[in-house]
Design a protein around this motif. Structure first.
Motif, PDB file in Angstrom:
ATOM      1  N   ARG A   1     -12.385   5.757   1.507  1.00 56.87           N
ATOM      2  CA  ARG A   1     -12.063   5.228   2.834  1.00 56.87           C
ATOM      3  C   ARG A   1     -10.720   5.765   3.328  1.00 56.87           C
ATOM      4  O   ARG A   1     -10.556   6.097   4.501  1.00 56.87           O
ATOM      5  CB  ARG A   1     -12.050   3.697   2.806  1.00 56.87           C
ATOM      6  N   ARG A   2      -9.742   5.872   2.418  1.00 56.87           N
ATOM      7  CA  ARG A   2      -8.422   6.354   2.823  1.00 56.87           C
ATOM      8  C   ARG A   2      -8.451   7.839   3.172  1.00 56.87           C
ATOM      9  O   ARG A   2      -7.752   8.280   4.100  1.00 56.87           O
ATOM     10  CB  ARG A   2      -7.399   6.066   1.726  1.00 56.87           C
ATOM     11  N   VAL A   3      -9.249   8.614   2.437  1.00 53.81           N
ATOM     12  CA  VAL A   3      -9.402  10.023   2.787  1.00 53.81           C
ATOM     13  C   VAL A   3     -10.095  10.146   4.134  1.00 53.81           C
ATOM     14  O   VAL A   3      -9.682  10.931   5.000  1.00 53.81           O
ATOM     15  CB  VAL A   3     -10.194  10.768   1.691  1.00 53.81           C
ATOM     16  N   ARG A   4     -11.146   9.373   4.354  1.00 50.65           N
ATOM     17  CA  ARG A   4     -11.863   9.405   5.623  1.00 50.65           C
ATOM     18  C   ARG A   4     -10.946   9.047   6.791  1.00 50.65           C
ATOM     19  O   ARG A   4     -10.981   9.674   7.849  1.00 50.65           O
ATOM     20  CB  ARG A   4     -13.039   8.431   5.545  1.00 50.65           C
ATOM     21  N   ASP A   5     -10.119   8.008   6.609  1.00 48.43           N
ATOM     22  CA  ASP A   5      -9.222   7.579   7.684  1.00 48.43           C
ATOM     23  C   ASP A   5      -8.228   8.662   8.050  1.00 48.43           C
ATOM     24  O   ASP A   5      -7.735   8.705   9.181  1.00 48.43           O
ATOM     25  CB  ASP A   5      -8.481   6.307   7.274  1.00 48.43           C
ATOM     26  N   ALA A   6      -7.934   9.554   7.101  1.00 48.60           N
ATOM     27  CA  ALA A   6      -6.970  10.617   7.376  1.00 48.60           C
ATOM     28  C   ALA A   6      -7.615  11.799   8.077  1.00 48.60           C
ATOM     29  O   ALA A   6      -7.058  12.333   9.042  1.00 48.60           O
ATOM     30  CB  ALA A   6      -6.317  11.090   6.071  1.00 48.60           C
ATOM     31  N   ILE A   7      -8.802  12.224   7.641  1.00 47.96           N
ATOM     32  CA  ILE A   7      -9.354  13.481   8.158  1.00 47.96           C
ATOM     33  C   ILE A   7     -10.517  13.296   9.122  1.00 47.96           C
ATOM     34  O   ILE A   7     -10.756  14.141   9.982  1.00 47.96           O
ATOM     35  CB  ILE A   7      -9.787  14.402   6.995  1.00 47.96           C
TER      36      ILE A   7
ATOM     37  N   VAL B   1       0.498  10.020   1.261  1.00 53.38           N
ATOM     38  CA  VAL B   1       0.224   9.515  -0.083  1.00 53.38           C
ATOM     39  C   VAL B   1      -0.843   8.436   0.041  1.00 53.38           C
ATOM     40  O   VAL B   1      -0.616   7.392   0.649  1.00 53.38           O
ATOM     41  CB  VAL B   1       1.498   8.951  -0.749  1.00 53.38           C
ATOM     42  N   LEU B   2      -2.006   8.710  -0.527  1.00 53.09           N
ATOM     43  CA  LEU B   2      -3.124   7.776  -0.417  1.00 53.09           C
ATOM     44  C   LEU B   2      -3.053   6.672  -1.468  1.00 53.09           C
ATOM     45  O   LEU B   2      -3.464   5.540  -1.204  1.00 53.09           O
ATOM     46  CB  LEU B   2      -4.445   8.542  -0.563  1.00 53.09           C
ATOM     47  N   TRP B   3      -2.574   7.018  -2.653  1.00 52.31           N
ATOM     48  CA  TRP B   3      -2.523   6.029  -3.731  1.00 52.31           C
ATOM     49  C   TRP B   3      -1.436   6.416  -4.718  1.00 52.31           C
ATOM     50  O   TRP B   3      -1.340   7.575  -5.123  1.00 52.31           O
ATOM     51  CB  TRP B   3      -3.870   5.943  -4.460  1.00 52.31           C
TER      52      TRP B   3
ATOM     53  N   ILE C   1      -0.807   9.852  -8.790  1.00 50.95           N
ATOM     54  CA  ILE C   1      -0.589   9.828  -7.343  1.00 50.95           C
ATOM     55  C   ILE C   1      -1.638  10.706  -6.675  1.00 50.95           C
ATOM     56  O   ILE C   1      -1.825  11.863  -7.054  1.00 50.95           O
ATOM     57  CB  ILE C   1       0.823  10.338  -6.983  1.00 50.95           C
ATOM     58  N   VAL C   2      -2.312  10.148  -5.683  1.00 51.43           N
ATOM     59  CA  VAL C   2      -3.282  10.896  -4.891  1.00 51.43           C
ATOM     60  C   VAL C   2      -2.683  11.082  -3.502  1.00 51.43           C
ATOM     61  O   VAL C   2      -2.346  10.101  -2.837  1.00 51.43           O
ATOM     62  CB  VAL C   2      -4.627  10.160  -4.801  1.00 51.43           C
ATOM     63  N   SER C   3      -2.539  12.323  -3.076  1.00 53.29           N
ATOM     64  CA  SER C   3      -1.976  12.613  -1.754  1.00 53.29           C
ATOM     65  C   SER C   3      -2.871  13.612  -1.039  1.00 53.29           C
ATOM     66  O   SER C   3      -3.693  14.296  -1.664  1.00 53.29           O
ATOM     67  CB  SER C   3      -0.553  13.156  -1.873  1.00 53.29           C
ATOM     68  N   ILE C   4      -2.715  13.691   0.270  1.00 53.04           N
ATOM     69  CA  ILE C   4      -3.515  14.600   1.076  1.00 53.04           C
ATOM     70  C   ILE C   4      -2.618  15.292   2.093  1.00 53.04           C
ATOM     71  O   ILE C   4      -1.722  14.673   2.669  1.00 53.04           O
ATOM     72  CB  ILE C   4      -4.678  13.858   1.777  1.00 53.04           C
ATOM     73  N   VAL C   5      -2.848  16.586   2.276  1.00 60.10           N
ATOM     74  CA  VAL C   5      -2.168  17.376   3.297  1.00 60.10           C
ATOM     75  C   VAL C   5      -3.230  17.842   4.271  1.00 60.10           C
ATOM     76  O   VAL C   5      -4.249  18.414   3.865  1.00 60.10           O
ATOM     77  CB  VAL C   5      -1.433  18.579   2.674  1.00 60.10           C
TER      78      VAL C   5
ATOM     79  N   MET D   1       0.839  -1.169   0.000  1.00 52.60           N
ATOM     80  CA  MET D   1       0.000   0.000   0.000  1.00 52.60           C
ATOM     81  C   MET D   1       0.885   1.233   0.000  1.00 52.60           C
ATOM     82  O   MET D   1       1.908   1.268   0.648  1.00 52.60           O
ATOM     83  CB  MET D   1      -0.918  -0.022   1.223  1.00 52.60           C
ATOM     84  N   ALA D   2       0.428   2.289  -0.718  1.00 57.65           N
ATOM     85  CA  ALA D   2       1.286   3.439  -0.935  1.00 57.65           C
ATOM     86  C   ALA D   2       1.121   4.524   0.101  1.00 57.65           C
ATOM     87  O   ALA D   2       1.604   5.623  -0.084  1.00 57.65           O
ATOM     88  CB  ALA D   2       1.002   4.027  -2.316  1.00 57.65           C
TER      89      ALA D   2
END
Length: 205
Positions: A111-117, A93-95, A66-70, A1-2
């Motif tokens: 789901r990955r965005v939710r787990d982060a914010i 980095v989500l994906w 690449i999908v990332s979140i700050v 997983m990235a």
């Protein structure tokens, strides 16, 4: 997983130049993935709405997606001089298409965005379709329950055999063992008739 993490002290970034949380979708223009990136952006904004500060599309080259979140996250250990936790700026980095292989499903990306914010948020059908791990602390069946299950299986088998025998006696079951490809043996026919039926049956040839 990235999913990778980078943490920066909030003091080093006193004023973010963009609203947080910020999702960045970096896509390859040579591969013509702009519409795909726009679709993911639309899905994230439709689900999270104002919970996201911004979703940015970032053109790139070289087959990248690449999908990332700050996002800002309170520090787990506040400073002794302050009673409120000092927020830190994190990048995750989500994906990454090259690491994770291919493109994400929208449900997995949400789901990955939710787990982060918003870790405690329920995403409804997105979570319902997610296969939760099987519980490992289920009680083992008692001896009485195992015996009852064996008795039920025996009764079901006995009823099934009785039905097959009845169908055979009436000539209704041309394959008594329910094994297509076996010889046809209607129970009430003569030997000569059985030989003729076997020669004509497509399954028995």
């Amino acid at each position: 997983m990235a999913e990778t993490f980078t943490t920066t002290s909030a003091g080093a970034v006193p004023d973010s130049p963009y609203p947080l949380p910020r999702v960045t979708i970096q896509f390859c223009t040579q591969c013509k993935w702009m519409l795909r990136a726009a679709y993911f952006a639309q899905e994230l904004l439709s689900t999270f709405s104002t919970s996201l500060g911004e979703v940015a599309l970032q053109p790139s080259t070289g087959g990248t997606f690449i999908v990332s979140i700050v996002f800002a996250q309170p520090s787990p250990s506040p400073s002794p001089s302050s009673t409120t936790p000092t927020p830190t700026i994190q990048k995750r980095v989500l994906w990454d298409r090259k690491t994770d292989g291919g493109f994400p499903e929208t449900k997995e990306l949400k789901r990955r965005v939710r787990d982060a914010i918003e870790p405690g948020r329920n995403l409804g059908h997105v979570d319902r379709d997610y296969a939760a791990p099987a519980p490992t602390n289920l009680p083992s069946p008692t001896r009485g329950e195992e015996e009852a299950a064996r008795m039920r299986a025996k009764e079901e088998r006995r009823a099934s055999l009785a039905k097959i025998e009845k169908d055979n006696a009436l000539g209704l079951n041309t394959h008594p063992d329910e094994n297509i490809g076996g010889a046809c043996r209607p129970g009430t026919e003569s030997v000569a008739t059985n030989v003729r039926i076997e020669a004509e049956c497509e399954d028995c040839k």
